[in-house]
Enzyme design. Sequence first.
Site, short mmCIF file in Angstrom:
data_model
loop_
_atom_site.label_atom_id
_atom_site.label_comp_id
_atom_site.label_asym_id
_atom_site.label_seq_id
_atom_site.Cartn_x
_atom_site.Cartn_y
_atom_site.Cartn_z
N SER A 59 8.69 1.53 -10.97
CA SER A 59 9.18 0.28 -10.38
C SER A 59 9.37 -0.87 -11.35
O SER A 59 9.91 -1.92 -10.97
CB SER A 59 8.24 -0.16 -9.26
OG SER A 59 8.32 0.73 -8.17
N SER A 115 10.72 -0.81 -7.32
CA SER A 115 10.50 -1.82 -6.31
C SER A 115 10.55 -3.26 -6.84
O SER A 115 10.54 -4.20 -6.04
CB SER A 115 9.14 -1.57 -5.63
OG SER A 115 8.07 -1.69 -6.55
N LYS A 161 6.00 -11.04 -8.19
CA LYS A 161 6.50 -10.08 -7.21
C LYS A 161 5.72 -10.19 -5.90
O LYS A 161 4.49 -10.41 -5.91
CB LYS A 161 6.37 -8.68 -7.81
CG LYS A 161 6.92 -7.54 -6.98
CD LYS A 161 6.74 -6.24 -7.77
CE LYS A 161 7.19 -5.02 -7.00
NZ LYS A 161 7.02 -3.78 -7.80
#
Length: 479
Positions: A179, A155, A77
């Site tokens: 997230s 996220s 990520k």
Amino acid sequence: MTSLADDTRWLDAVDQAALVAAGEVTPLELLEAAIERIERIDPVLNAVVIRWFDHARDTARSDLPNGPFRGVPFLIKDLFASYAGQRITNGNVALKNQNSVSPADTTLVSRFRDAGLVIAGRTNSPELGSVPTTEPLAWGATHNPWDTTRSPGGSSGGAAAAVASGMVPFAHASDGGGSIRIPASCCGLVGLKPSQGRISLGPIRDETALSVELCVSRTVRDTAALLDAVRGPAVGDTVIAPAPSRSYVEELDADPGRLRIGLLDHHPQGGAVAPECAAAARSVGTLLESFGHTVEFAWPPALEDGSLRLHFAALWSTNMGVGLKRFEEQIGRSLAADEFEPMNRVQADIAAHFTAVDYALAFSAATHFRRALQAWWADGWDLLLTPTVAELPIPLGTIANDPDNPLATVERAFQFIPFTPPFNMSGQPAINVPVEWTDAGLPVGVQLVAGYGREDVLLRVASQLEMGKPWAHRTPSVG
């Protein structure tokens, strides 16, 4: 005649690693298959925003560590996870334009590499991971593979879209307010938020923070095996979760016994919950009863505390303030108005007016809440079952910057995710399980929450659900 990219697209990481271990494919061949899928599928989804394919090829050709995932392609990520010598932007326009690179690995990235994973790039994330959708100004929106007009959540939305579409079998994700669980719900994946202190955030971040890290995956066994590979403290960690009594993979076949499970199918503070999300929680409750568990409408009274959101918001806005300060230190100047997203800027500005006493009071309130919430499990409950989110995957643009009213964005985000932030504050492990789907083919996740340190219970029950109502046959048509 199919290609290796097609033949391996829906294999999980355990199976892909087994192909390498048996000598049926090489790490480079697996990587090339993943690259082919990324290049074919990602123009539609915009999930993989930073690519270092040539570096990954060099890694795949090298003498890889003989870890449990030797040769399996992987994505990390674009948020906090540093990979030495490679770009990172944290979803920020200024860092993107600066072409910033990481000086060293974070502890978790080193453990990914020691496990034999071949890291090929970074997935899209909102700036500082601040909202439950993935539409940063820096990189643009990521689309949900099940319906490209909808958000994949956030996220870790780029990670979830990449895994759900079959680009890679699993991918790194992090969770500071949901997230991991939110995009797992939106994209039909397994998403385990580990206990606070289960996985080191070293060497820079503090384990007392709201966020934890692991992955999103298509199978429970991939999540369990990766947790085995990367769990444990590092030097200087401030919170250390109790060590498990055996490997998490061994828990998958273990009998969980007859568990006492509370069911919460509505917003504990009176907000709206979509009928499909509430029905999914009830349906899974019925399924769990069929396995022999006791399921009752019950939940921790602490979740009804209306001040909870204010305390979480105070801590979260402080994170935005710290993030802005770190960006400016890294770049060597103040960020211009168009270099930090309005919804994050207003939270950073609010935090700038906090006193040390204000922050200490918010942290103290969060500690009181943590104890009150965990008391419910201490009183004899094993699991809490809830919807993961309060709505079906939202249309892209629903949670978007409004420069005239940036706090409206924050308010809209809270409406979407009432069920996940409490367990970042309490530090407890929680998992999204993709058991339910709408008639139109959209995933509807449910969340299971265990007592602190009890990932073993979550994985046993998630494995039961995976066997009782499998989801691996469900794949989106994108790409």
